[in-house]
Design a protein around this motif. Structure first.
Motif, PDB file in Angstrom:
ATOM      1  N   ASP A  44       0.881  -1.176   0.000  1.00  0.00           N
ATOM      2  CA  ASP A  44       0.000   0.000   0.000  1.00  0.00           C
ATOM      3  C   ASP A  44       0.908   1.213   0.000  1.00  0.00           C
ATOM      4  O   ASP A  44       1.627   1.450   0.972  1.00  0.00           O
ATOM      5  N   GLU A  45       0.900   1.966  -1.096  1.00  0.00           N
ATOM      6  CA  GLU A  45       1.770   3.125  -1.190  1.00  0.00           C
ATOM      7  C   GLU A  45       1.190   4.163  -2.143  1.00  0.00           C
ATOM      8  O   GLU A  45       0.263   3.871  -2.894  1.00  0.00           O
ATOM      9  N   VAL A  46       1.733   5.351  -2.085  1.00  0.00           N
ATOM     10  CA  VAL A  46       1.404   6.384  -3.053  1.00  0.00           C
ATOM     11  C   VAL A  46       2.571   6.439  -4.026  1.00  0.00           C
ATOM     12  O   VAL A  46       3.728   6.617  -3.617  1.00  0.00           O
ATOM     13  N   TYR A  47       2.260   6.257  -5.303  1.00  0.00           N
ATOM     14  CA  TYR A  47       3.274   6.265  -6.353  1.00  0.00           C
ATOM     15  C   TYR A  47       2.863   7.295  -7.397  1.00  0.00           C
ATOM     16  O   TYR A  47       1.782   7.193  -7.982  1.00  0.00           O
ATOM     17  N   ARG A  48       3.695   8.296  -7.576  1.00  0.00           N
ATOM     18  CA  ARG A  48       3.420   9.389  -8.517  1.00  0.00           C
ATOM     19  C   ARG A  48       2.039  10.003  -8.296  1.00  0.00           C
ATOM     20  O   ARG A  48       1.292  10.274  -9.231  1.00  0.00           O
ATOM     21  N   GLY A  49       1.687  10.158  -7.028  1.00  0.00           N
ATOM     22  CA  GLY A  49       0.427  10.788  -6.677  1.00  0.00           C
ATOM     23  C   GLY A  49      -0.794   9.882  -6.741  1.00  0.00           C
ATOM     24  O   GLY A  49      -1.912  10.334  -6.514  1.00  0.00           O
ATOM     25  N   ARG A  50      -0.609   8.598  -7.018  1.00  0.00           N
ATOM     26  CA  ARG A  50      -1.727   7.648  -7.102  1.00  0.00           C
ATOM     27  C   ARG A  50      -1.572   6.614  -5.994  1.00  0.00           C
ATOM     28  O   ARG A  50      -0.473   6.119  -5.734  1.00  0.00           O
ATOM     29  N   ARG A  51      -2.673   6.250  -5.346  1.00  0.00           N
ATOM     30  CA  ARG A  51      -2.656   5.213  -4.313  1.00  0.00           C
ATOM     31  C   ARG A  51      -2.690   3.861  -5.007  1.00  0.00           C
ATOM     32  O   ARG A  51      -3.625   3.554  -5.746  1.00  0.00           O
ATOM     33  N   ILE A  52      -1.642   3.066  -4.813  1.00  0.00           N
ATOM     34  CA  ILE A  52      -1.625   1.704  -5.360  1.00  0.00           C
ATOM     35  C   ILE A  52      -1.586   0.723  -4.197  1.00  0.00           C
ATOM     36  O   ILE A  52      -0.863   0.926  -3.224  1.00  0.00           O
ATOM     37  N   THR A  53      -2.415  -0.284  -4.273  1.00  0.00           N
ATOM     38  CA  THR A  53      -2.470  -1.312  -3.239  1.00  0.00           C
ATOM     39  C   THR A  53      -2.529  -2.678  -3.904  1.00  0.00           C
ATOM     40  O   THR A  53      -2.997  -2.826  -5.033  1.00  0.00           O
ATOM     41  N   GLY A  54      -2.072  -3.663  -3.182  1.00  0.00           N
ATOM     42  CA  GLY A  54      -2.136  -5.035  -3.651  1.00  0.00           C
ATOM     43  C   GLY A  54      -2.191  -5.963  -2.464  1.00  0.00           C
ATOM     44  O   GLY A  54      -1.599  -5.683  -1.417  1.00  0.00           O
ATOM     45  N   ARG A  55      -2.928  -7.041  -2.619  1.00  0.00           N
ATOM     46  CA  ARG A  55      -3.057  -7.983  -1.498  1.00  0.00           C
ATOM     47  C   ARG A  55      -3.469  -9.359  -2.012  1.00  0.00           C
ATOM     48  O   ARG A  55      -4.169  -9.474  -3.018  1.00  0.00           O
ATOM     49  N   PRO A  56      -3.037 -10.383  -1.303  1.00  0.00           N
ATOM     50  CA  PRO A  56      -3.524 -11.723  -1.622  1.00  0.00           C
ATOM     51  C   PRO A  56      -5.027 -11.784  -1.371  1.00  0.00           C
ATOM     52  O   PRO A  56      -5.549 -11.102  -0.486  1.00  0.00           O
ATOM     53  N   THR A  57      -5.722 -12.559  -2.152  1.00  0.00           N
ATOM     54  CA  THR A  57      -7.163 -12.737  -1.978  1.00  0.00           C
ATOM     55  C   THR A  57      -7.445 -14.192  -1.635  1.00  0.00           C
ATOM     56  O   THR A  57      -6.650 -15.073  -1.947  1.00  0.00           O
ATOM     57  N   SER A  58      -8.564 -14.419  -0.995  1.00  0.00           N
ATOM     58  CA  SER A  58      -8.948 -15.797  -0.709  1.00  0.00           C
ATOM     59  C   SER A  58      -9.458 -16.417  -1.996  1.00  0.00           C
ATOM     60  O   SER A  58     -10.076 -15.754  -2.817  1.00  0.00           O
ATOM     61  N   GLY A  59      -9.172 -17.663  -2.192  1.00  0.00           N
ATOM     62  CA  GLY A  59      -9.570 -18.323  -3.437  1.00  0.00           C
ATOM     63  C   GLY A  59      -8.650 -17.921  -4.566  1.00  0.00           C
ATOM     64  O   GLY A  59      -7.580 -17.372  -4.364  1.00  0.00           O
ATOM     65  N   SER A  60      -9.103 -18.152  -5.790  1.00  0.00           N
ATOM     66  CA  SER A  60      -8.253 -17.889  -6.939  1.00  0.00           C
ATOM     67  C   SER A  60      -8.483 -16.516  -7.541  1.00  0.00           C
ATOM     68  O   SER A  60      -7.808 -16.123  -8.465  1.00  0.00           O
ATOM     69  N   GLY A  61      -9.465 -15.757  -7.057  1.00  0.00           N
ATOM     70  CA  GLY A  61      -9.720 -14.430  -7.607  1.00  0.00           C
ATOM     71  C   GLY A  61     -10.099 -14.521  -9.068  1.00  0.00           C
ATOM     72  O   GLY A  61     -10.809 -15.425  -9.480  1.00  0.00           O
ATOM     73  N   HIS A  62      -9.627 -13.588  -9.865  1.00  0.00           N
ATOM     74  CA  HIS A  62      -9.852 -13.678 -11.305  1.00  0.00           C
ATOM     75  C   HIS A  62      -9.142 -14.921 -11.821  1.00  0.00           C
ATOM     76  O   HIS A  62      -8.170 -15.386 -11.245  1.00  0.00           O
ATOM     77  N   HIS A  63      -9.588 -15.418 -12.930  1.00  0.00           N
ATOM     78  CA  HIS A  63      -9.038 -16.683 -13.422  1.00  0.00           C
ATOM     79  C   HIS A  63      -7.544 -16.619 -13.702  1.00  0.00           C
ATOM     80  O   HIS A  63      -6.881 -17.620 -13.686  1.00  0.00           O
ATOM     81  N   HIS A  64      -6.956 -15.435 -13.905  1.00  0.00           N
ATOM     82  CA  HIS A  64      -5.522 -15.337 -14.151  1.00  0.00           C
ATOM     83  C   HIS A  64      -4.775 -14.635 -13.024  1.00  0.00           C
ATOM     84  O   HIS A  64      -3.571 -14.558 -13.053  1.00  0.00           O
ATOM     85  N   GLY A  65      -5.482 -14.080 -12.054  1.00  0.00           N
ATOM     86  CA  GLY A  65      -4.855 -13.254 -11.025  1.00  0.00           C
ATOM     87  C   GLY A  65      -4.102 -14.015  -9.967  1.00  0.00           C
ATOM     88  O   GLY A  65      -3.461 -13.409  -9.126  1.00  0.00           O
ATOM     89  N   ALA A  66      -4.166 -15.321  -9.971  1.00  0.00           N
ATOM     90  CA  ALA A  66      -3.425 -16.173  -9.042  1.00  0.00           C
ATOM     91  C   ALA A  66      -3.698 -15.806  -7.586  1.00  0.00           C
ATOM     92  O   ALA A  66      -2.824 -15.859  -6.751  1.00  0.00           O
ATOM     93  N   GLY A  67      -4.943 -15.405  -7.269  1.00  0.00           N
ATOM     94  CA  GLY A  67      -5.285 -15.104  -5.892  1.00  0.00           C
ATOM     95  C   GLY A  67      -4.680 -13.815  -5.389  1.00  0.00           C
ATOM     96  O   GLY A  67      -4.355 -13.697  -4.216  1.00  0.00           O
ATOM     97  N   TYR A  68      -4.520 -12.833  -6.270  1.00  0.00           N
ATOM     98  CA  TYR A  68      -3.922 -11.562  -5.888  1.00  0.00           C
ATOM     99  C   TYR A  68      -4.692 -10.435  -6.558  1.00  0.00           C
ATOM    100  O   TYR A  68      -5.046 -10.530  -7.726  1.00  0.00           O
ATOM    101  N   ALA A  69      -4.983  -9.370  -5.803  1.00  0.00           N
ATOM    102  CA  ALA A  69      -5.733  -8.225  -6.336  1.00  0.00           C
ATOM    103  C   ALA A  69      -4.884  -6.969  -6.229  1.00  0.00           C
ATOM    104  O   ALA A  69      -4.206  -6.756  -5.223  1.00  0.00           O
ATOM    105  N   VAL A  70      -4.930  -6.143  -7.271  1.00  0.00           N
ATOM    106  CA  VAL A  70      -4.193  -4.883  -7.323  1.00  0.00           C
ATOM    107  C   VAL A  70      -5.188  -3.769  -7.612  1.00  0.00           C
ATOM    108  O   VAL A  70      -6.097  -3.932  -8.433  1.00  0.00           O
ATOM    109  N   PHE A  71      -5.005  -2.616  -6.949  1.00  0.00           N
ATOM    110  CA  PHE A  71      -5.905  -1.483  -7.126  1.00  0.00           C
ATOM    111  C   PHE A  71      -5.115  -0.203  -7.345  1.00  0.00           C
ATOM    112  O   PHE A  71      -4.045  -0.015  -6.742  1.00  0.00           O
TER     113      PHE A  71
END
Length: 122
Positions: A44-71
């Motif tokens: 969870d950080e601010v990069y070039r003025g934008r908040r970017i976050t990422g975290r493992p998710t329960s289950g497989s998430g999106h079919h290609h996301g390997a159980g990880y979500a990025v925002f």
């Protein structure tokens, strides 16, 4: 010395190709060796003025996301893990990076301040 025929030349080329292929399969490549195949840590950080976050998710998430979500600014950035362990996103699809954090940063750079529009993955 025997005359070189097309058959001999093709046979030699096939042999060389087979040897090269077997060596490349048995030796680790720089790309494959440079990526970690474990689940990435949350960020969870601010990069070039934008908040970017990422975290493992329960289950497989999106079919290609390997159980990880990025925002980016709360909007999900669709990410995909490649077979070699590298990551790509819907924004920077042709530029694989080592981590989801790097994928988020690359997307921020590519967006050039534009908002991320939600991606309706099927």
């Amino acid at each position: 010395m025997p005359e070189l025929t097309r058959r001999h030349a093709l046979g030699a080329a096939a042999t060389l190709a087979a040897v090269a292929a077997s060596q490349s399969l048995s030796a680790p490549t720089a790309t494959a060796a440079g990526h970690d195949h474990t689940r990435p840590e949350a960020f969870d950080e601010v990069y070039r003025g934008r908040r970017i976050t990422g975290r493992p998710t329960s289950g497989s998430g999106h079919h290609h996301g390997a159980g990880y979500a990025v925002f980016i600014d709360g909007v999900e950035l669709h990410v995909m893990r490649n077979a070699d362990g590298s990551w790509i996103s819907v924004v920077s699809h042709y530029d694989p990076v080592a981590t989801p954090r790097a994928a988020a940063r690359a997307a921020v750079v590519e967006l050039q301040g534009a908002p991320l529009v939600p991606f309706g993955a099927n």
